[in-house]
Design an enzyme around this catalytic site. Structure first.
Site, PDB file in Angstrom:
ATOM      1  CG  ASP A 153      38.645 -24.610  55.011  1.00 15.62           C
ATOM      2  OD1 ASP A 153      39.756 -25.151  54.961  1.00 15.62           O
ATOM      3  OD2 ASP A 153      38.386 -23.670  55.776  1.00 15.62           O
ATOM      4  CB  VAL A 154      33.710 -26.816  50.982  1.00 11.87           C
ATOM      5  CG1 VAL A 154      32.794 -27.835  50.306  1.00 11.87           C
ATOM      6  CG2 VAL A 154      33.061 -26.294  52.262  1.00 11.87           C
TER       7      VAL A 154
END
Length: 379
Positions: A171-172
């Site tokens: 996600d990051v």
């Protein structure tokens, strides 16, 4: 609307139709760089508002960590009047970021085709789990991507169960890729006046982000496997036991290994043909490891950390996250900022002339709703 920001993206309006992590992380970074970010939320709010504990007061620290420098407005896309305002926001935006399921905004006239038809310069970024083709219907949870991408097959003890990474790493990473794509598209728009569609997805980010492991498959035909804390191509490059606990040592080349041996008092190991080159040390790691451990176990981690760091050998104790923040503070990195009195971690990008700024704390649900709705309703 609001107080103008400073920084390289001052004057850029970002319509943030994303929620949870990848999108909000991306829009926070853009906000730090000066963009005006309008966070559009459903009546129930961003999911992470309810992801707790831990909390600060009664607010989720998860939410707080990725939503500074934004203004919140609740717009129910199923409500005709709210939908008109959402479309108006998209029409005014320089950047629109969304992470609905692919095609999910088309029914509201907020997909790229519809928005760009009336806003020729919009840079429209879509974040998905698995792209817009065969994976369009799959929900994009980081844990699932860690599983299907192969990352979990690499994480954990060699004889144990696969493990997820300790953070939602993809996600990051995808949020960072979204920022890169947006900035590239803004740069191109400065010359052409025309925006474009930026598309990123978690699985592609995962495969790119596994770098040497994915390259081993596509370039070498070798499928990586779980090795615990060991590195497939380097040794020593893992935690090794000292007198009072484990110390991570990363000797990435022959010169660093020689310095390590000198400090440990075993210079002869650097000339041993079994260990002289990186490939030799990797092939003979089981012979080399006990020879290094025998020296390391004689002293505490702090002693080795000080002496090895002084000669340029990378090493460090295994800290808690709190201790990691303390180290960054001790090193003068100033890792914590507190816009509006709410602590969060500083934007990692340093710019010498147009630095990041921290103007607004994470907003309450619809905190700026009246202001934004009035602004959007202006003729």
């Amino acid at each position: 609307m609001g107080t103008p920001g400073s920084g390289p993206l001052a004057g850029i309006l970002v319509a943030d139709f994303s929620r949870v992590l990848a999108g909000p992380y991306a829009t926070m970074l853009l906000g730090d760089l000066g963009a005006e970010v309008v966070k559009v939320e459903s009546p129930g709010g961003d999911d992470t508002r309810n992801w707790l504990p831990p909390v600060r007061g009664d607010v989720s620290t998860y939410y707080l960590g990725i939503n500074r420098n934004k203004r919140s407005v609740v717009l129910d896309l199923k409500d005709d009047s709210d939908l008109v305002l959402a479309r108006e926001l998209a029409a005014r935006a320089d950047v629109m970021i969304e992470n609905f399921k692919p095609g999910g905004l088309a029914r509201y006239g907020l997909d790229y085709a519809a928005v760009s038809a009336g806003n020729r310069g919009v840079v429209y970024a879509s974040i998905s789990g698995f792209g817009t083709a065969g994976g369009a219907g799959l929900p994009g949870y980081d844990l699932i991507v860690q599983a299907v991408s192969g990352l979990m097959s690499l994480t954990g003890d060699p004889g144990g169960s696969p493990y997820r990474a300790g953070i939602s790493v993809f996600d990051v990473m995808t949020g960072l890729h979204a920022v890169s794509g947006v900035l590239a598209a803004l740069y191109e728009r400065a010359g052409s006046g025309v925006g474009q569609h930026v598309e990123v997805n978690l699985l592609s980010s995962a495969l790119s982000g596994m770098v040497n492991h994915s390259s081993a498959v596509v370039a070498g035909g070798v499928v990586p496997f779980r090795m615990g804390n060991a590195h497939p191509s380097l040794f020593p490059y893992e935690p090794l036991p000292a007198k009072d606990g484990e110390l991570v040592i990363a000797a990435g080349n022959d010169g660093q290994f020689r310095k390590l041996c000198d400090v440990l008092g075993v210079p002869e190991l650097a000339d041993d043909p079994r260990f002289a080159r990186t490939a030799d040390r990797t092939a003979n790691r089981e012979e080399l490891r006990p020879l290094l451990v025998a020296r390391l176990e004689a002293r505490d981690r702090a002693d080795w950390f000080r002496e090895l760091s002084a000669v340029g050998v990378s090493c460090g104790p295994i800290n808690t996250v709190g201790e990691g923040l303390e180290l960054a503070t001790d090193l003068g990195l100033g890792p914590v900022v507190s816009p509006g009195g709410v602590p969060s971690v500083r934007n990692p990008i340093g710019l010498s002339r147009t630095a990041a700024s921290y103007r607004l704390p994470p907003p309450g649900l619809d905190e700026h709703g009246d202001e934004i709705r009035a602004w959007l309703g202006e003729a």
